[in-house]
Design a protein around this motif. Structure first.
Motif, mmCIF file in Angstrom:
data_model
loop_
_atom_site.group_PDB
_atom_site.id
_atom_site.type_symbol
_atom_site.label_atom_id
_atom_site.label_comp_id
_atom_site.label_asym_id
_atom_site.label_seq_id
_atom_site.Cartn_x
_atom_site.Cartn_y
_atom_site.Cartn_z
ATOM 1 N N GLY A 51 12.521 6.023 2.124
ATOM 2 C CA GLY A 51 13.852 6.768 2.085
ATOM 3 C C GLY A 51 14.690 6.200 1.073
ATOM 4 N N GLU A 52 14.671 4.755 1.086
ATOM 5 C CA GLU A 52 15.347 3.858 0.263
ATOM 6 C C GLU A 52 14.979 3.945 -1.294
ATOM 7 N N LEU A 53 13.676 4.078 -1.444
ATOM 8 C CA LEU A 53 13.051 4.488 -2.632
ATOM 9 C C LEU A 53 13.658 5.709 -3.345
ATOM 10 N N ASP A 54 13.808 6.911 -2.474
ATOM 11 C CA ASP A 54 14.153 8.173 -2.933
ATOM 12 C C ASP A 54 15.697 7.899 -3.277
ATOM 13 N N ARG A 55 16.368 7.217 -2.577
ATOM 14 C CA ARG A 55 17.803 7.085 -3.028
ATOM 15 C C ARG A 55 18.171 6.372 -4.314
ATOM 16 N N ASP A 106 3.260 -5.651 0.472
ATOM 17 C CA ASP A 106 2.254 -6.263 0.958
ATOM 18 C C ASP A 106 1.495 -5.429 2.113
ATOM 19 N N ALA A 107 0.490 -5.850 2.953
ATOM 20 C CA ALA A 107 -0.363 -5.276 3.633
ATOM 21 C C ALA A 107 0.522 -4.626 4.844
ATOM 22 N N GLY A 108 1.811 -5.125 5.069
ATOM 23 C CA GLY A 108 2.400 -4.731 6.146
ATOM 24 C C GLY A 108 2.949 -3.294 5.846
ATOM 25 N N TYR A 109 3.044 -2.901 4.578
ATOM 26 C CA TYR A 109 3.165 -1.531 4.253
ATOM 27 C C TYR A 109 1.821 -0.633 3.777
ATOM 28 N N GLY A 110 1.083 -1.563 2.933
ATOM 29 C CA GLY A 110 0.165 -0.745 2.188
ATOM 30 C C GLY A 110 -1.060 -0.417 3.308
ATOM 31 N N PHE A 123 2.396 5.787 4.002
ATOM 32 C CA PHE A 123 3.207 5.263 3.090
ATOM 33 C C PHE A 123 2.394 5.273 1.604
ATOM 34 N N ARG A 124 1.195 4.979 1.434
ATOM 35 C CA ARG A 124 0.211 5.120 0.249
ATOM 36 C C ARG A 124 0.593 6.538 -0.302
ATOM 37 N N GLN A 125 0.420 7.380 0.826
ATOM 38 C CA GLN A 125 0.567 8.962 0.260
ATOM 39 C C GLN A 125 1.607 9.504 0.012
ATOM 40 N N GLY A 126 2.730 8.758 0.461
ATOM 41 C CA GLY A 126 4.132 8.996 0.320
ATOM 42 C C GLY A 126 4.395 8.602 -1.248
ATOM 43 N N LEU A 127 3.896 7.624 -1.532
ATOM 44 C CA LEU A 127 4.267 7.141 -3.004
ATOM 45 C C LEU A 127 3.556 8.115 -4.076
ATOM 46 N N ASP A 128 2.148 8.422 -3.587
ATOM 47 C CA ASP A 128 1.308 9.532 -4.403
ATOM 48 C C ASP A 128 2.205 10.706 -4.505
ATOM 49 N N ARG A 161 3.254 5.049 -9.446
ATOM 50 C CA ARG A 161 2.162 4.050 -9.510
ATOM 51 C C ARG A 161 2.166 2.905 -8.656
ATOM 52 N N TRP A 162 1.288 2.175 -7.970
ATOM 53 C CA TRP A 162 1.560 1.456 -7.015
ATOM 54 C C TRP A 162 0.446 0.282 -6.774
ATOM 55 N N ALA A 163 0.717 -0.962 -6.230
ATOM 56 C CA ALA A 163 -0.448 -1.901 -5.957
ATOM 57 C C ALA A 163 0.015 -2.519 -4.854
ATOM 58 N N VAL A 164 -0.729 -2.194 -3.570
ATOM 59 C CA VAL A 164 -0.433 -2.728 -2.153
ATOM 60 C C VAL A 164 -1.390 -3.581 -1.593
ATOM 61 N N GLY A 165 -1.047 -4.515 -0.687
ATOM 62 C CA GLY A 165 -1.833 -5.070 0.297
ATOM 63 C C GLY A 165 -2.465 -4.498 1.249
ATOM 64 N N ILE A 166 -3.739 -4.449 1.590
ATOM 65 C CA ILE A 166 -4.393 -3.901 2.912
ATOM 66 C C ILE A 166 -5.059 -5.122 3.607
#
Length: 436
Positions: free
Chosen positions: A181-185, A199-203, A208-213, A218-223
């Motif tokens: 939501g903040e990213l959209d803003r 970080d992995a807390g989001y990744g 979340f990943r599909q929301g970025l897609d 483009r994204w790089a996230v922890g898992i």
């Protein structure tokens, strides 16, 4: 900070876009004073100490300004986003999503609950905020801070009402949902960035990943190390028996097993004060196991992505996913992953220099508005830092009568993290006119 270079007329000029959207004259008077309180000297940046240092008779007017629900601060957040974009935005910029926690005593402050507190490194009574930081060339500018409300709060409507939580914020929302939501803003405000980092807390969240897609980012996230993945060559084949839906022709495997036998290469992502910052990395093209469930809680293959492993000097291994292009080098993947730590600089400055965690009110509005003013103050300091850097490049003095180094240099990193690596890119009344 005992001195603010350009903190008089320069600060007034820099604040002009913010003040132009604030409406009433009283707000345009108190906003610069509040900021000067945050930017000025003193260990404590709560209302009473700031009011005393500003020479005010009481802190009542500052309290009213920061906690009043009579005005909307959304335009200020938008101006902050636009100013941050002018400072560090662009296709080479990173947008870093993370958490920051504010330790709190008692149970009445909005959102407070025993939960993990990174500042203390353990579970503690605190408020947890979703943080968004725009950064480039090791210059971070915080552009979003939004409180996460645990279920114990969202399920207690009376408690939320007493803390002034808006109706729209009372529903339980995961941190990843808040971040999107903040990213959209920020996108609506015109903020430019190339890659989202988290970080992995989001990744760990497929949503979340599909929301970025879905947003074409483009994204790089922890898992987590046990994230299930398939090889890039996996295919869906007709099932045996009566099942009608195609199934994968291979079983999903945990991320750590995929990389375990690969060649790990030492990569230095930047020079630190004690030499090159480096670790060993390995990467493979895979398809993430985050599609629909097809049996025994196994997920069908999702999109193709990079699986990246980091093997730190202490022996710890960390794992990441990224949708950067298939021809991305391991060096670039490593630099993107390590760039996330730049947000630690922003968090440290917000807390140690600008008093983010010093707000003593209990309300939703007060907390978020104090966070907003802290972010604006941080952006101003980065404006000074970049201006000083430009002067140095031209061979001029950085700043006549310059104040502390903290104003023109990034905050020192937290000891538990490596230094950040960021890809390089190819009208207020003056301080003397205090209202009575």
């Amino acid at each position: 900070m005992t001195n603010i270079p350009g903190g008089g007329a320069d600060l007034d000029r820099w604040l002009a876009p913010f003040l132009s959207v604030m409406g009433r004259k009283t707000r345009r008077t108190w906003a610069p004073l509040y900021l000067r309180g945050l930017l000025g000297p003193g260990e404590r940046k709560s209302l009473q100490p700031m009011a005393a240092r500003l020479g005010l008779g009481s802190h009542d007017q500052l309290q009213h300004f920061i906690a009043s629900t009579a005005w909307d601060d959304a335009p200020l957040w938008s101006v902050l986003a636009q100013q941050a974009d002018k400072l560090v935005g662009g296709p080479q910029a990173w947008l870093v999503i993370d958490d920051t926690a504010l330790p709190k005593k008692g149970t009445m402050s909005v959102g407070v609950l025993p939960q993990y507190c990174g500042q203390l490194g353990k579970k503690a009574n605190c408020q947890s905020l979703v943080s968004l930081t725009l950064a480039q060339d090791e210059v971070p500018v915080p552009v979003g801070l939004r409180l996460f409300l645990p279920q114990e709060w969202t399920s207690d409507r009376e408690r939320c009402v007493q803390a002034g939580v808006p109706e729209t914020a009372m529903a339980l929302r995961a941190k990843g949902e808040i971040a999107l939501g903040e990213l959209d803003r920020l996108t609506a405000a015109g903020v430019r960035f190339g890659t989202v980092l988290a970080d992995a807390g989001y990744g760990a969240s497929a949503a979340f990943r599909q929301g970025l897609d879905a947003r074409g980012l483009r994204w790089a996230v922890g898992i987590p190390r046990n994230q299930k993945v398939y090889s890039a060559a996996v295919q869906l084949v007709p099932p045996a028996g009566r099942a009608r839906k195609p199934i994968p022709n291979e079983q999903p495997v945990e991320a750590e097993k995929v990389l375990a036998d690969l060649s790990w290469r030492r990569i230095a992502w930047r020079q630190g004060t004690k030499g090159a910052l480096a670790a060993r990395f390995a990467a493979a093209r895979i398809r993430v196991g985050d599609g629909p469930i097809w049996g025994n809680n196994r997920h069908l293959p999702g999109d193709e992505a990079w699986l990246v492993g980091e093997w730190r000097s202490g022996g710890e291994r960390k794992y990441y996913l990224s949708n950067l292009p298939a021809d991305t080098s391991l060096q670039v993947l490593a630099a993107a992953i390590k760039a996330r730590w730049v947000c630690e600089q922003a968090h440290q400055q917000l807390k140690q220099e600008l008093g983010l965690g010093h707000f003593e009110g209990r309300s939703w509005t007060g907390l978020h508005r104090h966070a907003l003013m802290s972010c604006i103050a941080s952006a101003y300091l980065q404006h000074l830092r970049l201006a000083a850097h430009r002067r140095m490049r031209r061979g001029e003095n950085a700043e006549p009568n310059a104040g502390p180094a903290a104003i023109t240099k990034p905050a020192r990193r937290a000891a538990r993290h490596p230094r950040p690596a960021v890809q390089s890119p190819g009208h207020a009344s003056p301080m003397s006119a205090l209202p009575t």
